[in-house]
Every structure is written in C-alpha cells, then in structure tokens.
Design a protein around this motif. Structure first.
Motif, short mmCIF file in Angstrom:
data_model
loop_
_atom_site.label_atom_id
_atom_site.label_comp_id
_atom_site.label_asym_id
_atom_site.label_seq_id
_atom_site.Cartn_x
_atom_site.Cartn_y
_atom_site.Cartn_z
N ARG A 95 66.88 46.31 48.80
CA ARG A 95 65.43 46.25 49.00
C ARG A 95 65.01 44.87 49.49
NH1 ARG A 95 61.31 47.84 51.15
NH2 ARG A 95 59.34 47.75 50.04
N ALA A 96 65.64 43.84 48.98
CA ALA A 96 65.32 42.47 49.42
C ALA A 96 65.62 42.30 50.90
CB ALA A 96 66.11 41.45 48.59
N GLU A 97 66.73 42.87 51.35
CA GLU A 97 67.07 42.78 52.79
C GLU A 97 66.02 43.48 53.64
OE1 GLU A 97 71.06 44.23 53.29
OE2 GLU A 97 71.90 42.59 52.08
N GLU A 98 65.56 44.66 53.20
CA GLU A 98 64.51 45.38 53.92
C GLU A 98 63.23 44.55 53.99
OE1 GLU A 98 64.01 48.97 51.71
OE2 GLU A 98 66.00 49.74 52.23
N ILE A 99 62.87 44.01 52.85
CA ILE A 99 61.63 43.21 52.78
C ILE A 99 61.76 41.95 53.63
CG2 ILE A 99 60.18 41.85 51.21
CD1 ILE A 99 60.76 44.02 49.06
N GLN A 100 62.92 41.31 53.58
CA GLN A 100 63.13 40.10 54.38
C GLN A 100 63.04 40.40 55.88
OE1 GLN A 100 66.19 37.15 52.88
NE2 GLN A 100 66.53 38.87 51.47
N ASN A 101 63.54 41.56 56.28
CA ASN A 101 63.42 41.94 57.69
C ASN A 101 61.96 42.07 58.09
OD1 ASN A 101 66.16 41.96 58.22
ND2 ASN A 101 66.40 44.12 57.67
#
Length: 130
Positions: A95-101
């Motif tokens: 989820r952090a990767e999605e949000i960071q994108n």
C-alpha cells in the motif's frame, strides 16, 4: 528555554517547562577558566557542578526534567516500533508503494498520503485482531 519534547505528543501539553526566573535559580552556568593541563580552575569547576546538582535536586528541577525526558523517550520508542512494524508488514509495504506512486505523480499531498497509509495500517491491525 523550552524542554526538548515539550509538545502534546509527549504529555508536555506544549507549555514552556523552563525553570522559574528566581534570583537563586542558576539559569545560565557561570563562565569559568579551566585547564586540564595545568589544573587551573578544576576545584571551582567541580564546586559549580556539585552546587548545581544540589540545586537541581532540592528544587525539584532534576525530577521534573527526568519526568519530561522519560515521556519524550517513551513516545520516541513508540514511533520507532510503529514504523518498524509497519515497514515489515507486506500489506503495508504494498500500500505504501501505491501511495508513494500517487505522491510522486502529484496526485495527492504528503499529509493525505500519510493519512491514507495510516488508515491502511490501522485497518490491517483491526483485521489481524478479528
């Protein structure tokens, strides 16, 4: 002087926790000429240290400072543990990767991104309990 960590998060309420402006309160240490090489000023330095320790303990300043430091460290250790646990959780990582994108593309603001990740972390914790 403000005590480090005097904000709401450490129980300090954000108020100024500096010592009172009493004439007998050593707000600033004296300037002493000291040489370890020649020994000049060592007895005066030691007396100054002992006097301050006695003042700090008898006035309650030492106890209050230690109380505030303990609160500061409690919250610091909690932040470290929460971050460590979140970073190790595979669902939170994804989820952090999605949000960071989304953050990198300018689709959301950092505060919103943090809020979204927090919701996911809390939701993950809730689903593990049930």
């Amino acid at each position: 002087r403000k005590q480090k960590g005097g904000g709401e998060e450490d129980g300090g309420g954000g108020e100024d926790s500096s010592s009172t402006n009493s004439c007998d309160a050593p707000d600033a240490p004296p300037v002493l000429l000291v040489s370890a090489q020649t020994g000049v000023g060592i007895p005066e330095l030691w007396k100054t240290i002992v006097d301050y320790q006695q003042y700090a303990k008898s006035s309650g300043h030492h106890t209050e400072k230690r109380r505030l430091q303990n609160r500061y460290w409690m919250w610091k250790y909690l932040r470290e543990r929460v971050l460590e646990a979140a970073r190790k959780n595979s669902s939170v990582k994804r989820r952090a990767e999605e949000i960071q994108n989304s953050l990198d593309c300018g689709l959301i603001a950092p505060r919103v991104a943090a809020g979204e990740l927090w919701k996911h972390i809390v939701g993950s914790a809730d689903s593990e309990d049930g």
